[in-house]
Design an enzyme around this catalytic site. Structure first.
Site, PDB file in Angstrom:
ATOM      1  N   GLU A 105     -71.350   6.194 -81.883  1.00 28.98           N
ATOM      2  CA  GLU A 105     -70.988   6.259 -83.303  1.00 28.98           C
ATOM      3  C   GLU A 105     -69.738   7.106 -83.564  1.00 28.98           C
ATOM      4  O   GLU A 105     -69.007   6.848 -84.515  1.00 28.98           O
ATOM      5  CB  GLU A 105     -72.164   6.841 -84.108  1.00 28.98           C
ATOM      6  CG  GLU A 105     -73.333   5.885 -84.321  1.00 28.98           C
ATOM      7  CD  GLU A 105     -74.317   5.874 -83.174  1.00 28.98           C
ATOM      8  OE1 GLU A 105     -75.423   5.339 -83.352  1.00 28.98           O
ATOM      9  OE2 GLU A 105     -73.979   6.361 -82.075  1.00 28.98           O
ATOM     10  N   GLU A 145     -81.094   4.117 -80.595  1.00 28.95           N
ATOM     11  CA  GLU A 145     -81.986   4.930 -81.441  1.00 28.95           C
ATOM     12  C   GLU A 145     -83.315   4.193 -81.638  1.00 28.95           C
ATOM     13  O   GLU A 145     -84.385   4.812 -81.639  1.00 28.95           O
ATOM     14  CB  GLU A 145     -81.288   5.231 -82.762  1.00 28.95           C
ATOM     15  CG  GLU A 145     -80.126   6.218 -82.631  1.00 28.95           C
ATOM     16  CD  GLU A 145     -79.346   6.360 -83.908  1.00 28.95           C
ATOM     17  OE1 GLU A 145     -79.380   7.456 -84.491  1.00 28.95           O
ATOM     18  OE2 GLU A 145     -78.721   5.367 -84.342  1.00 28.95           O
ATOM     19  N   ALA A 179     -76.301  -0.671 -85.301  1.00 28.18           N
ATOM     20  CA  ALA A 179     -76.395  -1.148 -86.678  1.00 28.18           C
ATOM     21  C   ALA A 179     -75.305  -2.190 -86.864  1.00 28.18           C
ATOM     22  O   ALA A 179     -74.350  -2.239 -86.099  1.00 28.18           O
ATOM     23  CB  ALA A 179     -76.177   0.013 -87.637  1.00 28.18           C
TER      24      ALA A 179
END
Ligand code: T1G
Length: 684
Positions: A126, A106, A64
């Site tokens: 993460e 992911e 992200a």
């Protein structure tokens, strides 16, 4: 039309969408829109039988976009895009190169198949940002690799090589290096030709149902790692999220709902904000405003190190570890042999732990050219001096190096506090003199303070900074002053600690308060470990340490220090040290102020560090507040999840820091007082 997406249809009806969102194809809004556009096109195109998702540039999606956290979300969000991919009516193949990390991996897990080149890495890092994989990673990965492996992979946060990922089933096939696109398209054609079902990872529940037989494994895993995870939040949340996957299987959405709840708790936490700040801070410190891409880096193919003691030996290993030959110089054979012995022992210990082979030990040792006398350094590109901290000794050596070393050689000093400009004045080439200040043990600690003298050239500074990176260090630029950045700001902590115990709190109260704050060890236990004789060399004024040394209490190594120690070096409060403290308090006329709360002790010891940090910024010794935070975290193990002293001060609130300093009779730095008055911060 997407800014970063290109879409083609290859023979056999293979739709290929290529996303190019430099520098690392972070899944920011542009990339998400491009993916959405790609699936809209290919879903609507009857000629397309299967879809390949591939990235241009140096890597597949690296996660992200971390810069978007905490900002107003832009649609489509990542989850919506992943739903589109997973809901595709056509088989989807992820073609992976570089590092498919976090949300990027992911995304790949929502594809039906994953193909990667051998040099690729995949992972869910993460946890390093104080987060958990919040786009289904804690639900999909255990469905592929099983619970024990998923626990290790996600709480560890380390990337996994393609070959290992293939063994784990995290990818389905290896492509030939440099032929990823062709091989991924061929793989997709094969899927179409074989009419293989577009299997979804979310539907694979067997490994979760197996795990249900041992629901105790989650608490056990947390208990086993409690010490290593102290102060961090994400690791436990990851375990609970994977546990939810097992408890709710085969109901994927129920487990995913729990993952989202836990993700939200973390993403709004101070710890994660601190770790995300640190992620960018570690990259920001490499940027020096007046030293851009136009400044040349000098070639360094051969290094010289003067002094084979603890620091010289550790510094040497950093260069051997990256294959750079080192001429290691000592003044006599005995010292040289001792130094070589320590280096070999360090490597052999690493080999014993299976982290390197004996052959590698020999290869590294063979890169050392041990020599007596400075003359041996005539042909090296860089010399790092690591000898006794005495100005006259340093100036003598640099004067000699000036006549011995070839033109263009970099002359570096590992001094931890001496005036680099004065050292440079002993040469005719001060532009070639720079500080390269390592932290002990130098082959382990990741911090390298590069000290820029008044005349140090930009090329020399740039070369030293980059050498730091290539030898596995994080280089932080510091100006010339006593103690540079980390030592200068952190000494405030021990000075305050020794003042505070004169007022009432005991050494164990103070150490416990800093331990609870997150330091691995408090200042008094650390002083006893290092040795009180070491830190009192040259100290003339009467201090607690000099009084203890007078009683032949040198710390853990002899007769105890601030603590008494049993034969297993277990520390207990010391009545002798308590008496020494009471005597010095009386001698200095310090009135007892009674016990303080943990928060008050933390403020007394750490607000002065922040205050000194502000002075370091005012003086331009550090370029930015984040440079101070990186230096304290990597040089003094300041707890990472606080973000370092300056970020932490912003968390506490600068006005509260100013009030705390004033209450302790300490004058706040001008910059700190001004920022507090204006409601500003150092790092936000
Ligand atoms: N978002 C935004 N910027 C990023 C970024 C990211 N994910 N990754 C890197 N950058 C910037 C970085 O700041 C630098 O900028 C430039 O890219 C090059 O990076 C829902 C929540 C990929 C291994 O944790 O580990 O997905 O300084 O210098 O050494 O579950 O970057 O040039 O201006 O590091 O070659 C998870 C983070 C996100 C991976 C490349 N992903 N990135 O290393 O280059 S959270 C990560 C890295 C997430 C989901 C969750 C490394 C790298 P600048 P660099 P590098």
């Amino acid at each position: 039309m997407s800014e970063v997406g290109t879409y083609t249809v290859e023979d056999g009806g293979i739709g290929v969408m290529t996303i190019d969102n430099p520098p690392v194809n972070a899944l920011g809004i542009a990339a998400r829109l491009a993916l959405q556009e790609g699936f809209r096109r290919f879903e609507g195109d009857a000629a397309v039988k299967a879809i390949v998702v591939i990235c241009a540039g140096r890597t597949f999606f690296a996660g992200a976009d971390i810069t978007e956290f905490g900002k107003t979300p832009q649609e489509p969000n990542l989850l919506a895009v992943l739903d589109i991919i997973e809901g595709s009516s056509k088989p989807v193949v992820a073609a992976i190169h570089g590092t498919a990390l976090g949300g990027g991996f992911e995304l790949a897990l929502t594809c039906n198949y994953r193909v990667a080149v051998p040099s690729a890495k995949v992972g869910l890092p993460e946890v390093n940002l104080g987060l958990l994989p919040g786009a289904g990673g804690t639900q999909r990965l255990p469905r592929i690799v099983g619970v024990p492996a998923a626990l290790d992979i996600i709480t560890g946060g380390k990337p996994i090589g393609a070959q290992k990922a293939l063994e784990y089933g995290m990818i389905d096939a290896l492509a030939e290096e440099g032929k990823l696109r062709e091989d991924a398209v061929a793989f997709a054609r094969k899927v179409v030709a074989e009419g293989k079902p577009a299997a979804r990872v979310r539907d694979r529940n067997e490994k979760l149902e197996e795990a249900r037989a041992d629901m105790g494994q989650f608490d056990a895993y947390i208990a086993k790692n409690a010490r290593a995870w102290r102060g961090f939040k994400a690791q436990v949340a990851i375990v609970r999220s994977i546990q939810a996957a097992v408890e709710t299987a085969p109901d994927f959405d129920a487990g995913f709902k729990r993952e989202r709840e836990l993700f939200h708790e973390l993403v709004t936490s101070t710890e994660s904000a601190a770790l995300r700040y640190y992620f960018f801070a570690e990259r920001e410190v490499a940027k020096i405003p007046d030293i851009g891409k136009d400044v040349a880096t000098l070639p360094v193919a051969k290094v010289g190190v003067i002094g084979a003691g603890t620091m010289g030996g550790g510094i040497t290993m950093n260069f051997l570890n990256v294959g750079l030959p080192v001429t290691l110089v000592e003044m006599n054979q005995e010292a040289l042999d001792r130094g070589l012995g320590v280096i070999r022992k360090n490597y052999e210990n690493t080999a014993k732990k299976g982290r390197m082979t004996q052959e590698q030990v020999e290869q590294r040792m063979a890169l050392i050219d041990p020599k007596i006398g400075l003359e041996a350094l005539a042909d090296v590109d860089l010399v790092i001096e690591a000898v006794f901290e005495e100005m006259s000794v340093k100036k003598d050596i640099f004067g000699k190096l000036d006549t011995i070393c070839k033109p263009g050689a970099i002359l570096a000093s590992n001094t931890s506090f001496l005036d680099l400009n004065e050292i440079a004045s002993a040469t005719s080439r001060p532009e070639a003199v720079v500080g390269m200040h390592y932290f002990s043990p130098a082959n382990v600690m990741r911090l390298l303070e590069v000290v820029r003298g008044a005349k140090t050239s930009r090329e020399v500074v740039k070369t030293a900074m980059e050498l730091g990176k290539t030898t596995g260090k994080v280089a932080v630029l510091a100006g010339v002053c006593h103690g540079f950045i980390a030592n200068r700001v952190m000494v405030q902590r021990s000075l305050q600690a020794e003042q505070l115990v004169l007022e009432g709190p005991s050494p164990q109260d103070v150490d416990q308060a800093l331990y609870d704050y997150g330091f691995a060890m408090g200042p008094f236990a650390m002083a006893d470990l290092v040795g009180l004789d070491v830190t009192t060399r040259g100290v003339t004024e009467r201090t607690l340490r000099t009084d203890l040394v007078k009683l032949d209490r040198l710390g853990q190594k002899k007769n105890g220090g601030f603590y008494d120690y049993d034969e297993n070096r277990k520390a207990t409060p010391s009545p002798v040290a308590a008496q020494v403290i009471a005597d010095l308090a009386k001698f200095k006329g310090v009135a007892p102020k009674g016990a303080l709360s943990t928060e008050e002790i933390v403020g007394r010891l750490l607000y002065p560090v922040v205050n000194e940090g502000a002075k370091v910024l005012e003086a331009g010794i550090a370029l930015r507040a984040c440079d101070i935070d990186v230096a304290c975290i990597l040089g003094y193990n300041w707890p990472l999840y606080t973000g370092g002293p300056m970020f932490w001060a912003d968390t506490v609130g600068l006005q509260k820091v100013v009030d705390g300093l004033k209450a302790a009779g300490i004058e706040p730095a001008k910059l700190l007082a001004e920022k507090a008055a204006k409601g500003e911060s150092f790092t936000r």
